[in-house]
Design an enzyme around this catalytic site. Structure first.
Site, PDB file in Angstrom:
ATOM      1  N   GLY A 171      -9.016   9.916  -2.362  1.00  0.00           N
ATOM      2  CA  GLY A 171      -9.421  10.443  -1.060  1.00  0.00           C
ATOM      3  C   GLY A 171     -10.564   9.627  -0.500  1.00  0.00           C
ATOM      4  CE  LYS A 207      -7.185  20.262  -2.617  1.00  0.00           C
ATOM      5  NZ  LYS A 207      -6.446  19.935  -1.399  1.00  0.00           N
ATOM      6  CD  GLU A 257     -10.752   4.280   4.550  1.00  0.00           C
ATOM      7  OE1 GLU A 257     -11.395   5.302   4.318  1.00  0.00           O
ATOM      8  OE2 GLU A 257      -9.859   3.861   3.809  1.00  0.00           O
ATOM      9  CB  CYS A 312      -6.705   3.567   0.375  1.00  0.00           C
ATOM     10  SG  CYS A 312      -5.343   3.120  -0.701  1.00  0.00           S
ATOM     11  CD  GLU A 353      -7.636   4.432  -7.901  1.00  0.00           C
ATOM     12  OE1 GLU A 353      -7.846   3.554  -7.046  1.00  0.00           O
ATOM     13  OE2 GLU A 353      -7.497   4.181  -9.100  1.00  0.00           O
TER      14      GLU A 353
HETATM   15  P1  NAD Z   1     -10.424  13.567   1.856  1.00  0.00           P
HETATM   16  O1  NAD Z   1     -11.419  13.009   0.910  1.00  0.00           O
HETATM   17  O2  NAD Z   1     -10.912  14.307   3.015  1.00  0.00           O
HETATM   18  O3  NAD Z   1      -9.442  14.566   1.098  1.00  0.00           O
HETATM   19  C1  NAD Z   1      -8.745  14.167  -0.045  1.00  0.00           C
HETATM   20  C2  NAD Z   1      -8.440  15.396  -0.866  1.00  0.00           C
HETATM   21  O4  NAD Z   1      -9.657  15.971  -1.328  1.00  0.00           O
HETATM   22  C3  NAD Z   1      -7.713  16.499  -0.118  1.00  0.00           C
HETATM   23  O5  NAD Z   1      -6.781  17.076  -0.996  1.00  0.00           O
HETATM   24  C4  NAD Z   1      -8.819  17.486   0.206  1.00  0.00           C
HETATM   25  O6  NAD Z   1      -8.371  18.799   0.338  1.00  0.00           O
HETATM   26  C5  NAD Z   1      -9.712  17.357  -0.993  1.00  0.00           C
HETATM   27  N1  NAD Z   1     -11.128  17.681  -0.785  1.00  0.00           N
HETATM   28  C6  NAD Z   1     -11.832  17.616   0.374  1.00  0.00           C
HETATM   29  N2  NAD Z   1     -13.109  17.982   0.155  1.00  0.00           N
HETATM   30  C7  NAD Z   1     -13.207  18.265  -1.175  1.00  0.00           C
HETATM   31  C8  NAD Z   1     -14.280  18.672  -2.014  1.00  0.00           C
HETATM   32  N3  NAD Z   1     -15.506  18.849  -1.548  1.00  0.00           N
HETATM   33  N4  NAD Z   1     -14.031  18.833  -3.321  1.00  0.00           N
HETATM   34  C9  NAD Z   1     -12.808  18.628  -3.825  1.00  0.00           C
HETATM   35  N5  NAD Z   1     -11.748  18.267  -3.078  1.00  0.00           N
HETATM   36  C10 NAD Z   1     -11.956  18.069  -1.770  1.00  0.00           C
HETATM   37  O7  NAD Z   1      -9.515  12.348   2.243  1.00  0.00           O
HETATM   38  P2  NAD Z   1      -8.254  12.343   3.194  1.00  0.00           P
HETATM   39  O8  NAD Z   1      -8.755  12.346   4.586  1.00  0.00           O
HETATM   40  O9  NAD Z   1      -7.284  13.389   2.791  1.00  0.00           O
HETATM   41  O10 NAD Z   1      -7.589  10.951   2.807  1.00  0.00           O
HETATM   42  C11 NAD Z   1      -7.980   9.768   3.331  1.00  0.00           C
HETATM   43  C12 NAD Z   1      -8.835   8.993   2.357  1.00  0.00           C
HETATM   44  O11 NAD Z   1      -8.143   8.746   1.129  1.00  0.00           O
HETATM   45  C13 NAD Z   1      -9.160   7.632   2.902  1.00  0.00           C
HETATM   46  O12 NAD Z   1     -10.513   7.352   2.755  1.00  0.00           O
HETATM   47  C14 NAD Z   1      -8.312   6.699   2.038  1.00  0.00           C
HETATM   48  O13 NAD Z   1      -8.815   5.401   1.967  1.00  0.00           O
HETATM   49  C15 NAD Z   1      -8.297   7.394   0.737  1.00  0.00           C
HETATM   50  N6  NAD Z   1      -7.189   6.947  -0.114  1.00  0.00           N
HETATM   51  C16 NAD Z   1      -7.441   6.128  -1.175  1.00  0.00           C
HETATM   52  C17 NAD Z   1      -6.407   5.648  -1.973  1.00  0.00           C
HETATM   53  C18 NAD Z   1      -6.691   4.751  -3.158  1.00  0.00           C
HETATM   54  O14 NAD Z   1      -5.813   4.620  -4.000  1.00  0.00           O
HETATM   55  N7  NAD Z   1      -7.836   4.125  -3.250  1.00  0.00           N
HETATM   56  C19 NAD Z   1      -5.097   6.003  -1.684  1.00  0.00           C
HETATM   57  C20 NAD Z   1      -4.864   6.816  -0.589  1.00  0.00           C
HETATM   58  C21 NAD Z   1      -5.920   7.278   0.190  1.00  0.00           C
END
Ligand code: NAD
Length: 790
Positions: free
Chosen positions: A244, A192, A397, A300, A266
């Site tokens: 995320g 997704k 962050e 990230c 991650e």
């Molecule tokens: P987010 O956690 O809000 O969303 C990430 C994904 O999770 C989206 O697809 C979202 O629809 C889904 N999601 C949201 N709530 C959920 C739930 N309760 N259950 C299952 N899925 C759910 O994050 P974001 O705002 O989309 O992305 C930013 C974050 O991602 C930042 O914190 C960033 O540091 C992190 N990130 C980490 C890496 C890494 O490799 N460590 C890489 C890229 C981004």
């Protein structure tokens, strides 16, 4: 005006990348049927859609199908149906598919890049030169892993159907990081994308149709948190790979607790960018531009905390400001743009809010003079100085173009400041002295360290963090393990402990002498509560008493384990020798231990002796492997080598089983020690005297104080205390299913790595209950990028 003056006076003209191909693609697609399930395009079963819009203008791009729980069921069913054939197909067959995907992406490279910039807002230079080529490299690199599976991962097989959830900041690249290793390992996937950025995943699904990916092997569903949660909670999925926020990562850790699903997270970061006074400042400034303003800081591993040595702070800040004034903020499709819009209005508001709060808390926030485009979610690059370590800009962050600056006086202070965060993703170290840089890198709590560089990634080099940045690695060999399952010899189901003996208060006098104490910080200590537990022989007689350890005892043991520097910092050879001594000293008392085993468990003399001999053999094994389970050196396609170092996880809690009470305990403690971890062990609740008898063996074996701590008591209760303790980095639990599930759920405070038997033990006597599978869990792989050349 001379030529140079004229040159500097010239304005940039617009250099837009053509978007007609992307617009034609957008116009031609039916986004109401955007779910790619079982090789076909489906509308959401409930008919729901969500909007995706263009961050540079706010204009609607498409109304995209929003998957319902029923659609997730259908995607999982398709992946399940496709799994047997795909996982049984030859590595060569899978390699050909991965390669075909990579090649087909190459043919559509430009369309991918333009779509990505339109949907996410990132400058075209980045999507064109970084995101898309790296995504392609991932598929081509992993074609090789598919074929090398039997050679490089003997005894492993595909984990099954995997659910993958990705964020919006690198939509295509994160998709590649997820799908390529999964397919190579023989898994089928339900992925997704994030709801802000669905487009390149749809184009990717079209590529799958054309590249000969069998139906159902890749399923791509669109939607938001609800669709994500339906994936996480789906019983037909065997592994969840999530990228995320830490907040959602914790929700997922809790939701999957006790389900037996394999999990990699991650998550976010607050990475340090450390500049020592002997650094090449101009290079460091260019590094910073990449470190914090790449993708508008929505990265990230963004180097969002600049730590600069006092003597050069003024000079560096001046250079940074000059460079910031030259950053071009504008249309993501303009090839001259350095900084595009943030992904969405909500993200822009969040960043503005954090900057305002940081300023309220004392930071001075500076921005260059620049005119922002009249529409779109733009935020100027921002430099915060005068930031105290507790300031929100130093701790949270931001995920935006905001750099928080702090100064340090010496190396120790730099390391302390860098590690003063709950995250542990990445760090950059800038110094012309490679000795200093390589001295600092191992001391940073980060999964990736770049020396004189930043944001270097490659498919062959693992990426990932620890602490609240999550666990697991993506890329390279480490990343492949995330989609494979090792063959471990399962033991019987573990039943919850039958609580027969109640704790009794210890009284001074004769009885006390019979009570084995706890072993904390190299000393035998009385339990905090002053209570003890009776231990029965196999015949139901009193064999002795052990301390009834409680929360406070675990806290003391964790402090002792944390304070023990002698063990993690010892050479591997030194650790090896100590483990050999342990084996030697246990061997000297083998008869006594065998008698104790017989007395407590009722095992016959031969079986008891065998368990002791096997325990000695296992100590020998890990003594020998202590200086052999080493990292690797990668040679990525860059002028750099990447040192994939094996580092200890840190303080590891171990809850050992009742079955094979001596061998089970040693099979877990020895690999953890071999890799330099310090251990807090809770031995078998039923037969703890085998562990307390070990105190003397440990004392005679030169084990530094605090390297091994033993707390006897109720396993379920003490496992819970270890799980909740935020200074425990890893937890291995072999207990009943409920205790295992609770330990996983309660580990979310610091997102420690939990290895649970899920209510099953192992056949500890089997040769397969030892070796690399254990050592891998005892290390974190830190990838240190070391550039070379002038
Ligand atoms: P987010 O956690 O809000 O969303 C990430 C994904 O999770 C989206 O697809 C979202 O629809 C889904 N999601 C949201 N709530 C959920 C739930 N309760 N259950 C299952 N899925 C759910 O994050 P974001 O705002 O989309 O992305 C930013 C974050 O991602 C930042 O914190 C960033 O540091 C992190 N990130 C980490 C890496 C890494 O490799 N460590 C890489 C890229 C981004």
């Amino acid at each position: 005006m001379n030529i140079l003056d004229r040159y500097h006076a010239m304005e940039y003209g617009p250099a837009p990348e053509a978007r007609n191909e992307a617009d034609a693609w957008l116009a031609a697609r039916d986004f109401g049927k955007a779910l790619f399930i079982d090789g076909g395009w489906k509308a959401a079963s409930g008919g729901k859609t969500f909007d995706t819009s263009e961050p540079s203008s706010g204009k609607l791009l498409a109304k995209v199908s929003d998957a319902s729980a029923a659609d997730i069921d259908a995607a999982v069913a398709a992946a399940t149906k496709a799994l047997p054939k795909w996982s049984a197909s030859s590595g060569y067959a899978r390699a050909k598919v991965l390669y075909a995907i990579g090649r087909a992406m190459q043919r559509h490279q430009r369309l991918f890049a333009v779509l990505e910039s339109i949907d996410n807002g990132k400058p075209i230079r980045e999507s064109r030169d970084i995101d898309v080529p790296l995504a392609i490299r991932h598929f081509i690199h992993h074609a090789g892993w598919a074929q090398a599976l039997d050679r490089d991962f003997p005894g492993h097989k595909s984990v099954g159907v995997v659910g993958q959830i990705i964020p919006w900041n690198f939509p295509l690249l994160m998709l590649a990081w997820k799908i390529a290793p999964a397919l190579a390992a023989g898994c089928t996937v339900v992925l997704k994308p994030a709801e802000f950025t669905p487009l390149t995943a749809i184009l990717f699904a079209e590529i799958c149709e054309r590249a000969g990916v069998p139906k159902g092997v890749v399923n791509i569903v669109q939607g938001g948190p609800e669709a994500g949660a339906a994936i996480v909670n789906h019983p037909g999925i065997q592994k969840i790979a999530f990228t995320g926020s830490s907040e959602v990562g914790k929700i997922i850790r809790k939701a999957t607790a006790g389900s037996g699903k394999k999990l990699s997270l991650e998550l976010g970061g607050k990475s340090a960018f450390i500049v020592f006074e002997d650094a090449d400042l101009d290079s460091a400034v260019e590094g910073l531009v990449d470190g914090i303003w790449f993708n508008q800081g929505q990265v990230c591993c963004a180097g969002s905390r600049l730590l600069v040595q006092e003597g050069i702070a003024e000079a560096l800040i001046a250079k940074v400001k000059t460079r910031m004034s030259r950053l071009r903020v504008g249309s993501p499709l303009d090839k001259n743009t350095d900084i595009g819009p943030l992904v969405d209005l909500t993200q822009l508001d969040r960043v503005k809010g954090l900057v305002a709060e940081g300023a309220k808390q004392g930071a001075v926030c500076w921005q260059p003079d620049a005119v922002l485009p009249s529409s779109g979610y733009y935020h100027l690059p921002t430099l915060a100085t005068g930031v105290s370590p507790a300031n929100i800009l130093a701790q949270e962050e931001v995920f935006g173009p905001v750099l928080a600056t702090m100064t340090f006086r010496n190396t120790e202070e730099a390391i302390e400041l860098a590690n003063n965060t709950r995250y542990g993703l990445a760090a950059s170290v800038w110094s012309e002295n490679v000795n200093l840089a390589l001295h600092v890198a191992p001391q940073l709590k980060a999964g990736v360290v770049w020396i004189n560089g930043t944001n270097m990634f490659d498919a062959a080099c693992g990426f990932g963090g620890h602490r609240e940045s999550g666990f697991g690695r993506e890329g390279g060999r480490e990343g492949m393990f995330e989609y494979l399952k090792a063959k471990l010899p399962l033991g019987p189901v573990i039943k919850p402990a039958v609580i027969s003996a109640q704790p009794v208060e210890q009284v001074d006098g004769a009885a006390i002498d019979r009570t084995a104490k706890l072993f904390i910080g190299g000393k035998q200590v009385r339990p905090d509560g002053n209570y003890s537990l009776a231990v029965a022989t196999a015949k139901g007689k009193l064999a002795g008493e052990v301390g009834f350890g409680n929360r406070k005892d675990i806290r003391d043991a964790v402090s002792a384990a944390r304070a023990c520097k002698g063990w993690p910092e010892a050479t591997a050879y030194n650790r090896s020798q100590v483990l050999y001594y342990l084996a030697e000293n246990l061997s000297g008392r083998a008869g006594e231990f065998a008698a104790r085993l017989s007395e407590l468990t009722g095992a016959n003399a031969k079986a008891a002796r065998e368990e002791v001999e096997q325990s000695i053999e296992r100590l020998f094994l890990y003594a020998g492997l202590a200086d052999k389970f080493e990292g690797r050196v990668h040679q990525p396609p860059a002028r750099a080598v990447t040192l994939a170092l094996h580092e200890p996880v840190g303080v590891v809690g171990i809850v050992a089983p009742d079955a094979s009470p001596l061998l089970g305990l040693i099979s877990l403690v020895a690999p953890a020690l071999a890799m330099g971890n310090t251990v807090v062990a809770v031995p078998s609740e039923r037969y703890p005297l085998l562990a307390t008898d070990l105190y003397q063996v440990i004392e005679y074996s030169d084990v530094p104080a605090g390297a091994i701590n033993i707390v006897t008591g109720r396993s379920a209760e003490l496992a819970g205390v270890l799980a909740k303790h935020d200074d425990v980095d890893g937890l291995w639990v072999f207990a009943d299913a409920e205790t295992c599930a609770k330990a996983e759920a309660e580990s979310i405070g610091n997102l420690k790595r939990v290895w649970s038997g899920n209510g099953r033990g192992l056949d500890w006597a089997s040769d397969e209950a030892a070796g690399d599978a254990f050592l891998r869990r005892a290390v974190e792989v830190k990838n240190v990028w070391v550039p070379y050349g002038d």
